[in-house]
Design a protein around this motif. Sequence first.
Motif, short mmCIF file in Angstrom:
data_model
loop_
_atom_site.label_atom_id
_atom_site.label_comp_id
_atom_site.label_asym_id
_atom_site.label_seq_id
_atom_site.Cartn_x
_atom_site.Cartn_y
_atom_site.Cartn_z
N ALA A 73 118.29 110.77 13.34
CA ALA A 73 119.44 111.23 12.55
C ALA A 73 120.50 110.14 12.45
N PHE A 74 120.75 109.47 13.56
CA PHE A 74 121.74 108.39 13.55
C PHE A 74 121.26 107.23 12.67
N ALA A 75 120.01 106.83 12.84
CA ALA A 75 119.47 105.71 12.06
C ALA A 75 119.49 106.01 10.56
N ALA A 76 119.33 107.29 10.21
CA ALA A 76 119.32 107.69 8.81
C ALA A 76 120.72 107.86 8.23
N GLY A 77 121.74 107.61 9.03
CA GLY A 77 123.12 107.73 8.55
C GLY A 77 123.63 109.15 8.53
N LYS A 78 123.05 110.03 9.37
CA LYS A 78 123.44 111.44 9.37
C LYS A 78 124.30 111.83 10.58
N ALA A 79 124.69 110.83 11.39
CA ALA A 79 125.49 111.13 12.57
C ALA A 79 126.46 109.98 12.84
N GLY A 80 127.62 110.34 13.37
CA GLY A 80 128.60 109.33 13.72
C GLY A 80 128.29 108.66 15.05
N MET A 81 127.58 109.40 15.93
CA MET A 81 127.22 108.88 17.25
C MET A 81 125.89 109.48 17.68
N ALA A 82 125.23 108.80 18.60
CA ALA A 82 124.00 109.33 19.20
C ALA A 82 123.78 108.63 20.54
N ILE A 83 123.11 109.32 21.44
CA ILE A 83 122.74 108.75 22.73
C ILE A 83 121.32 108.20 22.58
N VAL A 101 116.85 101.81 14.98
CA VAL A 101 118.18 101.85 14.36
C VAL A 101 118.37 100.67 13.42
N GLU A 102 117.89 99.51 13.85
CA GLU A 102 117.98 98.32 13.00
C GLU A 102 117.22 98.50 11.69
N ALA A 103 116.16 99.29 11.73
CA ALA A 103 115.34 99.51 10.53
C ALA A 103 115.89 100.63 9.65
N GLY A 104 116.97 101.29 10.10
CA GLY A 104 117.54 102.41 9.35
C GLY A 104 118.67 102.03 8.42
N LYS A 105 119.33 103.04 7.89
CA LYS A 105 120.40 102.84 6.91
C LYS A 105 121.69 102.32 7.53
N VAL A 106 121.81 102.39 8.85
CA VAL A 106 123.07 102.00 9.50
C VAL A 106 123.04 100.56 9.99
N LYS A 107 122.03 99.81 9.66
CA LYS A 107 121.94 98.40 10.07
C LYS A 107 123.21 97.67 9.67
N GLY A 108 123.81 96.98 10.63
CA GLY A 108 125.05 96.24 10.37
C GLY A 108 126.30 97.09 10.42
N LYS A 109 126.13 98.40 10.68
CA LYS A 109 127.29 99.30 10.67
C LYS A 109 127.38 100.13 11.96
#
Length: 432
Positions: A267-277, A286-294
């Motif tokens: 969910a975090f990697a897909a940009g659907k959460a502000g935080m995740a453990i 995570v690097e391969a998801g939509k939040v890379k660099g963010k």
Amino acid sequence: MKLPVRLAGLTALAALVATACAPQSSGDTSSGKDEKSGTLRVWLFQEVGNTPKEKVVDSVVAGFEKAHAGTEVEVEYIPVETRAQRVKAAFNDPSSAPDVMEYGNTDTAGHVKDGGLLDVTGAFGDWSEAKDTDPTARRSVTVDGKVYGAPFYVGVRALYYRTDVFRELGLKPPESMDELASAARTIRAAKPGLYGLAVGGAYTYGALPFVWAHGGELADREGGSYTSAIDSPAARKGIEAYTSLFGDDNCPAAKCAGMGGNDTVSAFAAGKAGMAIGGDFSHAAVEAGKVKGKYAVVPLPGVKSGSIAPAFAGGNNIGVLKSTSHRTLAVDLMKRLASKKTQGELFDAMGFLPTFTDVRRQAAAEEPFVKPFVRTLSAGTAFVPASPAWAQIDSQLVLPTMFQEIIAGKKDVAGASEAAARKMDSAFGSAG
């Protein structure tokens, strides 16, 4: 005297130190043989994208075969999902068993009870590199003061957060669990399309830091037996802190109660959460998801501001099977596979965190993303009870069921934790 699991582990470590000066001995084997040539079989876990791991292992094998004339090593990569069946079959039929194998660190006590692993206490104590092993990793191969393998790598979880979202909302990385909950609800209120902090009712190892941070324990040890402590007042505070994060103001129960660790990271990697453990092992996803660099990572905060919550020290070990007919060779191969050189190469190839403190410091200096995980390890980690009962408790989903009953409103914290404690005590009792 009752000891919390973490202190009981330290007592086991003290026993290990006391036995480390004994003459080198790999213990007895069911075969009664110690052949100095021939074929050794090795089972290692199949990883997602296994080729880099294979290259490192191939190099180790080549060095071993060169050092021991007349030897050959056959390596088989087995699926993690079916490991339990394969290992059980190997213990029951030594002719089909490998000489050396990789196993999950929570499986140690169960494998020892089943009589499958060789006692390598003397060999481990005489191994010069062993002195730099992380104490928690060392504890993961120790049962009743004896060593049954060598730590292979360690994995811990920390807090991933969206730097762009935090910047937009004027938030700072949380330094306490209260700040964590507040930030999560602020994000959800400002951005209803996001979970503030993605949590999962089936995410045991994401929930346990809340229990440990509040002073709770999974179990207490008295003598050689365990009793559940999950229903203690301190543990209940941690359970309440975690389950309070399920709701429309953060992570709706209808969607999040059934989520596990992979779901929350996805969910975090897909940009659907502000935080995740997530773990150090989640970095690639995570690097391969939509939040890379963010995004960035910080240790999961504890109860007091500036503190770090104890994380579960996961990871894998390398052990020698008791049935091996190549005792001395198998122990040497175990040490080569778990050596500083190999762990450093596996970190470069796969991102596995080394179990040696000096190798891990070097890794952190080379790769900034490792630093929050190293800080988490340095702050102190926790582990599950060193009992064969843990496999039963885990497979029966005792803790996820407890969390989900609370989240669904079927039971309150007291009732659900009491029920979980009864199930745990039943498992501990049956394990002996």
